[in-house]
Design a protein around this motif. Structure first.
Motif, mmCIF file in Angstrom:
data_model
loop_
_atom_site.group_PDB
_atom_site.id
_atom_site.type_symbol
_atom_site.label_atom_id
_atom_site.label_comp_id
_atom_site.label_asym_id
_atom_site.label_seq_id
_atom_site.Cartn_x
_atom_site.Cartn_y
_atom_site.Cartn_z
ATOM 1 N N ASN A 64 -17.824 -8.962 -0.845
ATOM 2 C CA ASN A 64 -17.090 -7.862 -1.499
ATOM 3 C C ASN A 64 -16.647 -8.199 -2.914
ATOM 4 O OD1 ASN A 64 -15.745 -7.897 1.693
ATOM 5 N ND2 ASN A 64 -17.100 -6.252 1.043
ATOM 6 N N ILE A 65 -17.577 -8.796 -3.694
ATOM 7 C CA ILE A 65 -17.270 -9.193 -5.067
ATOM 8 C C ILE A 65 -17.211 -7.969 -5.982
ATOM 9 C CG2 ILE A 65 -18.033 -10.565 -7.047
ATOM 10 C CD1 ILE A 65 -17.157 -12.185 -4.604
ATOM 11 N N LYS A 66 -16.116 -7.890 -6.710
ATOM 12 C CA LYS A 66 -15.976 -6.845 -7.723
ATOM 13 C C LYS A 66 -15.586 -7.493 -9.043
ATOM 14 C CE LYS A 66 -14.680 -3.175 -4.477
ATOM 15 N NZ LYS A 66 -13.677 -2.145 -4.105
ATOM 16 N N LYS A 67 -16.200 -7.007 -10.119
ATOM 17 C CA LYS A 67 -15.924 -7.549 -11.446
ATOM 18 C C LYS A 67 -16.050 -6.450 -12.485
ATOM 19 C CE LYS A 67 -15.424 -10.403 -14.940
ATOM 20 N NZ LYS A 67 -14.094 -10.986 -15.251
ATOM 21 N N SER A 68 -15.021 -6.295 -13.301
ATOM 22 C CA SER A 68 -15.038 -5.306 -14.376
ATOM 23 C C SER A 68 -14.750 -5.975 -15.704
ATOM 24 C CB SER A 68 -14.006 -4.207 -14.125
ATOM 25 O OG SER A 68 -14.312 -3.472 -12.961
ATOM 26 N N PHE A 69 -15.310 -5.418 -16.757
ATOM 27 C CA PHE A 69 -14.959 -5.781 -18.119
ATOM 28 C C PHE A 69 -14.317 -4.542 -18.732
ATOM 29 C CE2 PHE A 69 -18.560 -8.632 -17.182
ATOM 30 C CZ PHE A 69 -17.973 -9.858 -17.477
ATOM 31 N N GLY A 70 -12.986 -4.551 -18.810
ATOM 32 C CA GLY A 70 -12.296 -3.342 -19.252
ATOM 33 C C GLY A 70 -12.512 -2.230 -18.248
ATOM 34 N N SER A 71 -12.970 -1.092 -18.723
ATOM 35 C CA SER A 71 -13.201 0.051 -17.833
ATOM 36 C C SER A 71 -14.596 0.047 -17.210
ATOM 37 C CB SER A 71 -13.011 1.360 -18.609
ATOM 38 O OG SER A 71 -13.949 1.439 -19.688
ATOM 39 N N LEU A 72 -15.434 -0.924 -17.604
ATOM 40 C CA LEU A 72 -16.800 -0.990 -17.102
ATOM 41 C C LEU A 72 -16.861 -1.865 -15.860
ATOM 42 C CD1 LEU A 72 -19.844 -0.381 -17.425
ATOM 43 C CD2 LEU A 72 -19.979 -2.447 -18.858
ATOM 44 N N GLN A 73 -17.162 -1.268 -14.722
ATOM 45 C CA GLN A 73 -17.315 -2.037 -13.489
ATOM 46 C C GLN A 73 -18.753 -2.556 -13.415
ATOM 47 O OE1 GLN A 73 -16.388 0.000 -9.821
ATOM 48 N NE2 GLN A 73 -16.062 -1.910 -8.714
ATOM 49 N N VAL A 74 -18.906 -3.873 -13.512
ATOM 50 C CA VAL A 74 -20.232 -4.491 -13.582
ATOM 51 C C VAL A 74 -20.750 -4.876 -12.197
ATOM 52 C CG1 VAL A 74 -21.561 -6.388 -14.586
ATOM 53 C CG2 VAL A 74 -19.725 -5.342 -15.897
ATOM 54 N N LEU A 75 -19.857 -5.353 -11.338
ATOM 55 C CA LEU A 75 -20.220 -5.689 -9.957
ATOM 56 C C LEU A 75 -19.384 -4.825 -9.024
ATOM 57 C CD1 LEU A 75 -20.393 -9.599 -10.133
ATOM 58 C CD2 LEU A 75 -22.275 -7.959 -10.371
ATOM 59 N N LYS A 76 -20.071 -4.128 -8.130
ATOM 60 C CA LYS A 76 -19.407 -3.158 -7.264
ATOM 61 C C LYS A 76 -19.600 -3.544 -5.794
ATOM 62 C CE LYS A 76 -20.806 0.306 -10.696
ATOM 63 N NZ LYS A 76 -21.673 1.504 -10.935
ATOM 64 N N ASP A 77 -18.693 -4.357 -5.288
ATOM 65 C CA ASP A 77 -18.692 -4.706 -3.865
ATOM 66 C C ASP A 77 -19.975 -5.436 -3.439
ATOM 67 O OD1 ASP A 77 -17.327 -4.816 -1.479
ATOM 68 O OD2 ASP A 77 -18.180 -2.959 -0.716
ATOM 69 N N ILE A 78 -20.251 -6.545 -4.106
ATOM 70 C CA ILE A 78 -21.452 -7.340 -3.836
ATOM 71 C C ILE A 78 -21.165 -8.379 -2.756
ATOM 72 C CG2 ILE A 78 -23.034 -9.057 -4.799
ATOM 73 C CD1 ILE A 78 -23.660 -6.459 -6.012
ATOM 74 N N SER A 79 -22.045 -8.465 -1.773
ATOM 75 C CA SER A 79 -21.978 -9.501 -0.749
ATOM 76 C C SER A 79 -23.349 -10.128 -0.581
ATOM 77 C CB SER A 79 -21.517 -8.926 0.602
ATOM 78 O OG SER A 79 -20.201 -8.419 0.529
ATOM 79 N N LEU A 80 -23.384 -11.457 -0.478
ATOM 80 C CA LEU A 80 -24.653 -12.158 -0.256
ATOM 81 C C LEU A 80 -24.377 -13.530 0.322
ATOM 82 C CD1 LEU A 80 -25.216 -14.556 -2.619
ATOM 83 C CD2 LEU A 80 -25.359 -12.535 -4.065
#
Length: 254
Positions: free
Chosen positions: A8-24
């Motif tokens: 459930n990785i999430k990562k944003s730069f400011g308002s830009l969500q780059v990773l949206k709930d990644i699991s691996l």
């Protein structure tokens, strides 16, 4: 055993969500290729797994050790000491080599083992020379990076990563800075490492290589994992129209 667990990785730069709930997950000895269009979040994911970027929420475990977990809706990282120990398990090869320009090839290889792992110089030199022979660069140990071709510099970068004896190697577009005729040198080295059951995660735009070398392929787009599976399933029998559209651009090379 899984050497990497990301949930459930999430990562944003400011308002830009780059990773949206990644699991691996990545098992020991597995080779995972991550493919997808530019801007899909591939390199950001790699940087998060190697502590070059901090995640917003989620959980990452490396070699059974917790790097980060979410508490109270916020990512909480382990202690500096624990994070340092985790870093010793991983090696990262960048697309632009990142060699120390003022150090010879040999000095590039022995610097981190001596200063980070505390290995004595004689042992570090012995290991480095063995790796240079493996990379067909034994005659270049006294050369400086500026005296090498791009392919040679990238092979030195791979040897430098291996000199730290990592359990996992990450590659971020390892051939993107190379002329096409030099790309084969690097792909050959990575194939040989795969045959030796080195655990690897490879972000690449080389579709034929991703298909041939990987045990598991992940296709990312717009910050999510759209499809994943064996190379045969993803490249030969994709069930997702987004994946199919992306791969159709490479069909003549596959």
């Amino acid at each position: 055993m899984n050497l990497i667990e990301a949930k459930n990785i999430k990562k944003s730069f400011g308002s830009l969500q780059v990773l949206k709930d990644i699991s691996l997950s990545v098992a020991q000895g597995q080779v995972v290729s991550i493919i997808g269009p530019s801007g899909s979040g591939k390199s950001t994911l790699l940087r998060c797994l190697t502590q070059l970027e901090m995640i917003d929420t989620g959980e990452i475990t490396v070699c059974g050790e917790t790097m980060v977990q979410t508490t109270g809706g916020k990512a909480v990282y382990s202690s500096k000491k624990a994070l340092h120990e985790i870093l010793l398990h991983v090696g990262l090869v960048f697309q632009n080599f990142n060699l120390f320009p003022h150090l010879s090839v040999l000095e590039n290889l022995i610097h981190a083992p001596m200063h980070v792992r505390g290995i004595d110089r004689a042992q570090a030199v012995e290991t480095a020379r063995g790796l240079l022979r493996k990379m067909d660069l034994a005659s270049k140990e006294n050369a400086y990076p500026c005296e090498l071709s791009g392919g040679q510099q990238q092979r030195v970068a791979i040897a430098r990563a291996l000199a730290m004896q990592p359990k996992i190697l990450f590659f971020d577009e390892p051939t993107s800075a190379l002329d096409p005729e030099l790309t084969g040198e690097i792909l050959k080295v990575i194939r040989e490492l795969a045959e030796e059951h080195m655990t690897m995660v490879i972000v690449t735009h080389e579709m034929a290589f991703a298909r041939d070398v990987a045990d598991h392929v992940i296709f990312m787009a717009d910050g999510v994992i759209v499809e994943e599976g064996t190379p045969e399933a993803v490249f030969g029998n994709s069930q997702n129209t987004r994946t199919q559209a992306f791969l159709s651009r490479y069909s003549q090379n596959l």
